[in-house]
Design an enzyme around this catalytic site. Structure first.
Site, short mmCIF file in Angstrom:
data_model
loop_
_atom_site.label_atom_id
_atom_site.label_comp_id
_atom_site.label_asym_id
_atom_site.label_seq_id
_atom_site.Cartn_x
_atom_site.Cartn_y
_atom_site.Cartn_z
N GLY A 40 0.85 -1.19 0.00
CA GLY A 40 0.00 0.00 0.00
C GLY A 40 0.88 1.23 0.00
O GLY A 40 1.87 1.31 0.74
N LYS A 41 0.55 2.19 -0.83
CA LYS A 41 1.43 3.36 -0.99
C LYS A 41 1.67 4.11 0.32
O LYS A 41 2.79 4.53 0.61
CB LYS A 41 0.86 4.30 -2.05
N THR A 250 8.38 -3.29 -7.64
CA THR A 250 7.21 -3.06 -6.78
C THR A 250 7.59 -2.18 -5.60
O THR A 250 8.50 -2.48 -4.83
CB THR A 250 6.67 -4.40 -6.24
N ASP A 254 7.49 4.32 -4.11
CA ASP A 254 7.19 4.68 -2.73
C ASP A 254 8.48 4.84 -1.92
O ASP A 254 8.57 5.71 -1.04
CB ASP A 254 6.29 3.63 -2.09
N GLY A 289 10.27 -7.49 -3.20
CA GLY A 289 9.25 -7.00 -2.29
C GLY A 289 9.21 -5.50 -2.25
O GLY A 289 10.06 -4.81 -2.83
N SER A 293 12.22 -4.47 0.82
CA SER A 293 13.38 -4.07 0.03
C SER A 293 13.97 -2.72 0.45
O SER A 293 15.02 -2.33 -0.06
CB SER A 293 12.98 -3.98 -1.45
#
Length: 305
Positions: A40-41, A250, A254, A289, A293
Protein backbone atom coordinates in the site's frame (compact mmCIF):
# COMPACT_ATOMS: atom_id res chain seq x y z
CA UNK A 1 3.76 10.26 19.37
CA UNK A 2 3.01 12.57 16.47
CA UNK A 3 5.74 12.11 13.92
CA UNK A 4 7.30 14.91 11.95
CA UNK A 5 5.88 13.07 8.94
CA UNK A 6 2.11 12.60 8.81
CA UNK A 7 1.40 9.98 6.17
CA UNK A 8 -2.21 9.72 5.03
CA UNK A 9 -2.70 6.81 2.69
CA UNK A 10 -3.37 3.20 1.89
CA UNK A 11 -2.33 -0.01 3.59
CA UNK A 12 -2.64 -3.16 1.49
CA UNK A 13 -1.63 -6.77 1.61
CA UNK A 14 0.40 -7.54 -1.53
CA UNK A 15 0.11 -10.96 -3.18
CA UNK A 16 3.08 -11.23 -5.55
CA UNK A 17 2.97 -13.72 -8.44
CA UNK A 18 6.23 -14.47 -10.26
CA UNK A 19 5.30 -14.96 -13.92
CA UNK A 20 7.06 -15.16 -17.30
CA UNK A 21 4.47 -12.93 -18.98
CA UNK A 22 1.04 -11.48 -18.38
CA UNK A 23 -1.85 -13.58 -19.74
CA UNK A 24 -3.85 -12.28 -22.67
CA UNK A 25 -7.64 -12.45 -22.84
CA UNK A 26 -8.83 -16.03 -22.36
CA UNK A 27 -5.32 -17.32 -21.67
CA UNK A 28 -4.23 -19.27 -18.59
CA UNK A 29 -0.65 -19.02 -17.36
CA UNK A 30 1.10 -20.78 -14.48
CA UNK A 31 2.97 -18.69 -11.91
CA UNK A 32 6.32 -19.80 -10.52
CA UNK A 33 5.51 -18.71 -6.99
CA UNK A 34 3.18 -16.72 -4.74
CA UNK A 35 4.53 -14.59 -1.92
CA UNK A 36 2.79 -12.21 0.47
CA UNK A 37 4.22 -8.85 1.53
CA UNK A 38 2.86 -5.81 3.39
CA UNK A 39 2.21 -2.94 0.98
CA UNK A 40 0.00 0.00 0.00
CA UNK A 41 1.43 3.36 -0.99
CA UNK A 42 0.79 5.00 2.37
CA UNK A 43 2.26 2.15 4.41
CA UNK A 44 5.18 1.76 2.00
CA UNK A 45 6.16 5.41 2.21
CA UNK A 46 5.79 5.39 5.99
CA UNK A 47 8.13 2.40 6.33
CA UNK A 48 10.66 3.80 3.84
CA UNK A 49 10.88 7.03 5.84
CA UNK A 50 10.96 5.29 9.23
CA UNK A 51 13.89 3.10 8.13
CA UNK A 52 15.80 6.28 7.33
CA UNK A 53 15.22 7.63 10.83
CA UNK A 54 12.13 9.80 10.40
CA UNK A 55 9.40 9.94 13.03
CA UNK A 56 6.28 8.83 11.21
CA UNK A 57 2.59 8.66 12.06
CA UNK A 58 0.25 6.99 9.57
CA UNK A 59 -3.45 7.76 9.15
CA UNK A 60 -5.45 5.10 7.31
CA UNK A 61 -7.87 2.20 7.57
CA UNK A 62 -7.72 -1.59 7.52
CA UNK A 63 -10.36 -4.26 7.83
CA UNK A 64 -11.10 -6.19 11.00
CA UNK A 65 -9.31 -9.26 9.63
CA UNK A 66 -6.03 -11.13 9.71
CA UNK A 67 -4.47 -9.05 6.91
CA UNK A 68 -5.25 -5.82 8.75
CA UNK A 69 -3.81 -7.10 12.02
CA UNK A 70 -0.65 -8.23 10.21
CA UNK A 71 -0.19 -4.86 8.49
CA UNK A 72 -0.49 -3.00 11.79
CA UNK A 73 2.01 -5.34 13.46
CA UNK A 74 4.50 -4.85 10.61
CA UNK A 75 4.18 -1.07 10.77
CA UNK A 76 4.67 -1.03 14.52
CA UNK A 77 7.73 -3.24 14.15
CA UNK A 78 9.20 -0.58 11.84
CA UNK A 79 8.62 2.13 14.44
CA UNK A 80 5.64 3.75 12.71
CA UNK A 81 2.93 5.23 14.95
CA UNK A 82 -0.25 3.32 14.02
CA UNK A 83 -2.60 4.82 16.62
CA UNK A 84 -4.57 6.63 13.88
CA UNK A 85 -5.24 3.56 11.75
CA UNK A 86 -8.94 2.85 11.90
CA UNK A 87 -10.02 -0.80 12.08
CA UNK A 88 -13.34 -1.16 10.28
CA UNK A 89 -15.84 -3.95 9.80
CA UNK A 90 -17.33 -2.15 6.78
CA UNK A 91 -14.89 -3.74 4.31
CA UNK A 92 -11.91 -6.06 4.15
CA UNK A 93 -8.31 -4.86 4.23
CA UNK A 94 -7.13 -3.55 0.85
CA UNK A 95 -5.07 -5.88 -1.28
CA UNK A 96 -2.98 -5.83 -4.42
CA UNK A 97 -2.28 -8.65 -6.83
CA UNK A 98 1.19 -8.00 -8.24
CA UNK A 99 2.49 -9.81 -11.31
CA UNK A 100 6.29 -9.78 -11.20
CA UNK A 101 7.95 -10.19 -14.60
CA UNK A 102 11.47 -11.57 -15.26
CA UNK A 103 13.08 -8.15 -15.89
CA UNK A 104 11.84 -6.85 -12.54
CA UNK A 105 8.86 -4.93 -13.93
CA UNK A 106 5.57 -5.38 -12.13
CA UNK A 107 1.90 -4.96 -12.99
CA UNK A 108 -0.57 -4.41 -10.19
CA UNK A 109 -4.30 -4.68 -9.66
CA UNK A 110 -5.48 -3.04 -6.43
CA UNK A 111 -8.68 -3.73 -4.51
CA UNK A 112 -9.03 -0.63 -2.26
CA UNK A 113 -11.22 -2.26 0.37
CA UNK A 114 -11.00 -0.50 3.73
CA UNK A 115 -8.84 2.27 2.25
CA UNK A 116 -11.97 3.71 0.64
CA UNK A 117 -13.86 3.81 3.94
CA UNK A 118 -11.75 6.74 5.15
CA UNK A 119 -13.84 9.75 6.13
CA UNK A 120 -12.71 13.14 4.84
CA UNK A 121 -13.93 14.94 7.96
CA UNK A 122 -12.32 12.56 10.45
CA UNK A 123 -9.05 12.34 8.55
CA UNK A 124 -8.76 16.11 8.23
CA UNK A 125 -9.43 16.44 11.96
CA UNK A 126 -6.64 13.98 12.73
CA UNK A 127 -4.19 15.87 10.50
CA UNK A 128 -5.07 19.14 12.25
CA UNK A 129 -4.51 17.50 15.63
CA UNK A 130 -1.15 15.99 14.64
CA UNK A 131 0.09 19.19 12.99
CA UNK A 132 3.25 20.67 14.49
CA UNK A 133 5.50 23.48 13.20
CA UNK A 134 8.02 21.01 11.76
CA UNK A 135 5.50 18.49 10.39
CA UNK A 136 5.10 17.49 6.74
CA UNK A 137 1.97 15.89 5.33
CA UNK A 138 2.53 13.06 2.83
CA UNK A 139 -0.50 11.88 0.85
CA UNK A 140 -1.06 9.63 -2.17
CA UNK A 141 -4.07 8.79 -4.33
CA UNK A 142 -5.03 5.23 -3.41
CA UNK A 143 -7.61 6.81 -1.10
CA UNK A 144 -10.74 8.81 -2.04
CA UNK A 145 -10.22 12.18 -3.71
CA UNK A 146 -12.32 13.99 -1.09
CA UNK A 147 -9.97 12.69 1.63
CA UNK A 148 -6.90 13.93 -0.25
CA UNK A 149 -8.58 17.31 -0.70
CA UNK A 150 -9.61 17.56 2.94
CA UNK A 151 -6.22 16.68 4.42
CA UNK A 152 -4.26 19.02 2.13
CA UNK A 153 -6.59 21.88 3.05
CA UNK A 154 -6.31 21.00 6.74
CA UNK A 155 -2.52 20.97 6.46
CA UNK A 156 -2.55 24.35 4.74
CA UNK A 157 -4.67 25.85 7.49
CA UNK A 158 -2.13 24.56 10.03
CA UNK A 159 0.83 25.89 7.99
CA UNK A 160 2.00 22.32 7.35
CA UNK A 161 3.83 21.52 4.11
CA UNK A 162 2.04 19.03 1.83
CA UNK A 163 3.82 16.49 -0.36
CA UNK A 164 1.27 15.13 -2.84
CA UNK A 165 2.15 11.93 -4.68
CA UNK A 166 -0.51 11.93 -7.38
CA UNK A 167 -0.44 8.20 -8.03
CA UNK A 168 -2.71 7.11 -9.52
CA UNK A 169 -3.94 10.32 -11.17
CA UNK A 170 -7.27 11.45 -9.71
CA UNK A 171 -9.26 14.64 -10.18
CA UNK A 172 -8.31 17.26 -7.60
CA UNK A 173 -9.30 20.92 -7.40
CA UNK A 174 -6.70 23.42 -8.57
CA UNK A 175 -6.34 24.91 -5.08
CA UNK A 176 -5.31 21.48 -3.74
CA UNK A 177 -2.55 21.06 -6.31
CA UNK A 178 -1.37 24.63 -5.65
CA UNK A 179 -0.46 23.53 -2.12
CA UNK A 180 1.62 20.57 -3.34
CA UNK A 181 5.23 21.17 -2.28
CA UNK A 182 6.26 19.12 -4.11
CA UNK A 183 3.82 17.43 -6.45
CA UNK A 184 5.46 14.04 -7.10
CA UNK A 185 4.57 12.08 -10.23
CA UNK A 186 6.11 9.30 -12.27
CA UNK A 187 6.29 9.20 -16.05
CA UNK A 188 2.83 7.76 -16.65
CA UNK A 189 1.18 10.27 -14.30
CA UNK A 190 3.20 13.18 -15.70
CA UNK A 191 2.12 12.21 -19.21
CA UNK A 192 -1.53 12.18 -18.13
CA UNK A 193 -1.17 15.68 -16.67
CA UNK A 194 0.90 17.27 -19.43
CA UNK A 195 -0.34 15.46 -22.53
CA UNK A 196 3.08 14.28 -23.73
CA UNK A 197 5.06 11.10 -23.11
CA UNK A 198 7.96 11.17 -20.66
CA UNK A 199 10.58 9.25 -22.65
CA UNK A 200 13.79 10.56 -21.14
CA UNK A 201 15.55 13.29 -19.23
CA UNK A 202 14.60 16.18 -21.53
CA UNK A 203 10.91 15.37 -21.44
CA UNK A 204 10.98 14.89 -17.67
CA UNK A 205 12.50 18.34 -17.24
CA UNK A 206 9.89 19.82 -19.60
CA UNK A 207 7.13 18.16 -17.59
CA UNK A 208 8.52 19.50 -14.30
CA UNK A 209 8.60 23.02 -15.73
CA UNK A 210 5.05 22.71 -17.06
CA UNK A 211 3.65 21.33 -13.81
CA UNK A 212 5.36 24.08 -11.80
CA UNK A 213 2.56 26.31 -13.09
CA UNK A 214 0.04 24.39 -10.97
CA UNK A 215 2.12 23.40 -7.91
CA UNK A 216 4.61 25.05 -5.57
CA UNK A 217 7.30 22.58 -6.56
CA UNK A 218 7.47 19.45 -8.70
CA UNK A 219 9.33 16.15 -8.94
CA UNK A 220 8.97 13.98 -12.05
CA UNK A 221 10.46 10.50 -11.70
CA UNK A 222 11.60 9.18 -15.08
CA UNK A 223 11.40 5.44 -14.39
CA UNK A 224 14.82 3.93 -13.55
CA UNK A 225 16.93 6.72 -15.06
CA UNK A 226 16.46 9.50 -12.53
CA UNK A 227 14.18 12.40 -11.64
CA UNK A 228 13.64 16.01 -12.66
CA UNK A 229 12.84 18.64 -10.06
CA UNK A 230 11.71 22.27 -10.17
CA UNK A 231 10.85 24.93 -7.60
CA UNK A 232 10.97 28.72 -7.41
CA UNK A 233 14.73 28.55 -6.80
CA UNK A 234 15.69 26.54 -9.84
CA UNK A 235 15.44 23.19 -11.56
CA UNK A 236 17.56 20.21 -12.46
CA UNK A 237 17.86 16.49 -12.98
CA UNK A 238 19.30 13.82 -10.69
CA UNK A 239 20.55 10.53 -12.14
CA UNK A 240 19.74 7.33 -10.27
CA UNK A 241 22.79 5.41 -9.03
CA UNK A 242 23.49 1.98 -10.51
CA UNK A 243 23.11 -0.47 -7.65
CA UNK A 244 22.73 -3.66 -9.66
CA UNK A 245 20.20 -5.39 -11.88
CA UNK A 246 16.56 -4.55 -11.22
CA UNK A 247 14.96 -7.48 -9.41
CA UNK A 248 11.57 -6.06 -8.44
CA UNK A 249 10.21 -2.56 -9.10
CA UNK A 250 7.21 -3.06 -6.78
CA UNK A 251 7.11 -0.18 -4.31
CA UNK A 252 10.29 1.45 -5.64
CA UNK A 253 8.41 4.67 -6.33
CA UNK A 254 7.19 4.68 -2.73
CA UNK A 255 10.77 4.14 -1.56
CA UNK A 256 11.74 7.22 -3.58
CA UNK A 257 9.03 9.29 -1.88
CA UNK A 258 10.04 8.00 1.56
CA UNK A 259 13.62 9.13 1.00
CA UNK A 260 12.50 12.45 -0.46
CA UNK A 261 10.22 13.42 2.43
CA UNK A 262 12.69 12.29 5.09
CA UNK A 263 15.28 14.71 3.75
CA UNK A 264 12.71 17.50 3.37
CA UNK A 265 11.73 17.01 7.02
CA UNK A 266 15.41 17.42 7.92
CA UNK A 267 15.54 20.76 6.09
CA UNK A 268 17.33 19.65 2.93
CA UNK A 269 16.89 21.37 -0.41
CA UNK A 270 14.59 19.81 -2.99
CA UNK A 271 17.63 18.86 -5.09
CA UNK A 272 19.30 16.99 -2.22
CA UNK A 273 16.03 15.35 -1.21
CA UNK A 274 15.55 14.09 -4.78
CA UNK A 275 19.10 12.72 -4.78
CA UNK A 276 18.43 10.66 -1.64
CA UNK A 277 15.04 9.59 -2.98
CA UNK A 278 16.75 8.28 -6.13
CA UNK A 279 19.28 6.37 -4.03
CA UNK A 280 16.60 4.77 -1.86
CA UNK A 281 14.53 3.84 -4.91
CA UNK A 282 17.53 2.30 -6.67
CA UNK A 283 18.36 0.09 -3.69
CA UNK A 284 14.71 -0.99 -3.43
CA UNK A 285 14.66 -2.10 -7.07
CA UNK A 286 17.64 -4.40 -6.45
CA UNK A 287 15.68 -6.40 -3.85
CA UNK A 288 12.45 -8.40 -3.80
CA UNK A 289 9.25 -7.00 -2.29
CA UNK A 290 8.08 -3.53 -1.41
CA UNK A 291 8.72 -2.71 2.26
CA UNK A 292 11.08 -5.67 2.61
CA UNK A 293 13.38 -4.07 0.03
CA UNK A 294 13.72 -0.65 1.66
CA UNK A 295 17.19 0.39 2.84
CA UNK A 296 18.33 1.82 6.15
CA UNK A 297 20.50 4.91 6.50
CA UNK A 298 23.62 2.77 6.75
CA UNK A 299 22.81 1.22 3.36
CA UNK A 300 22.70 4.65 1.74
CA UNK A 301 25.99 5.66 3.35
CA UNK A 302 27.59 2.47 2.08
CA UNK A 303 26.19 3.13 -1.41
CA UNK A 304 28.11 6.42 -1.55
CA UNK A 305 31.51 4.90 -0.77
Amino acid sequence: MAGNLIVVGSANQDYVLAVDALPTGGETRLAHSLRRFPGGKGANQAVAAARLGAQVAIVGAVGDDDDGALLIRELRAEGVDTSEIEITSADRTGLAVVSLLPAGESAQTVVPGANHTLSAARTAHVVSRLATPDAILVVQAEIPADVVTAVVRAASQSAVRSVVNLSPVIDLDEDVLRHADPLVVHGVEAAALTGFAIDGRERAEEAAAALLRIARSVVVVADRDGAAWADDGGSGYVLSPRVGPAVDTTGAGDAFVGGLVTLLAEGASLKEAVRVGAEVGAVAMSRVGAQASYPYRRDIRQLRR
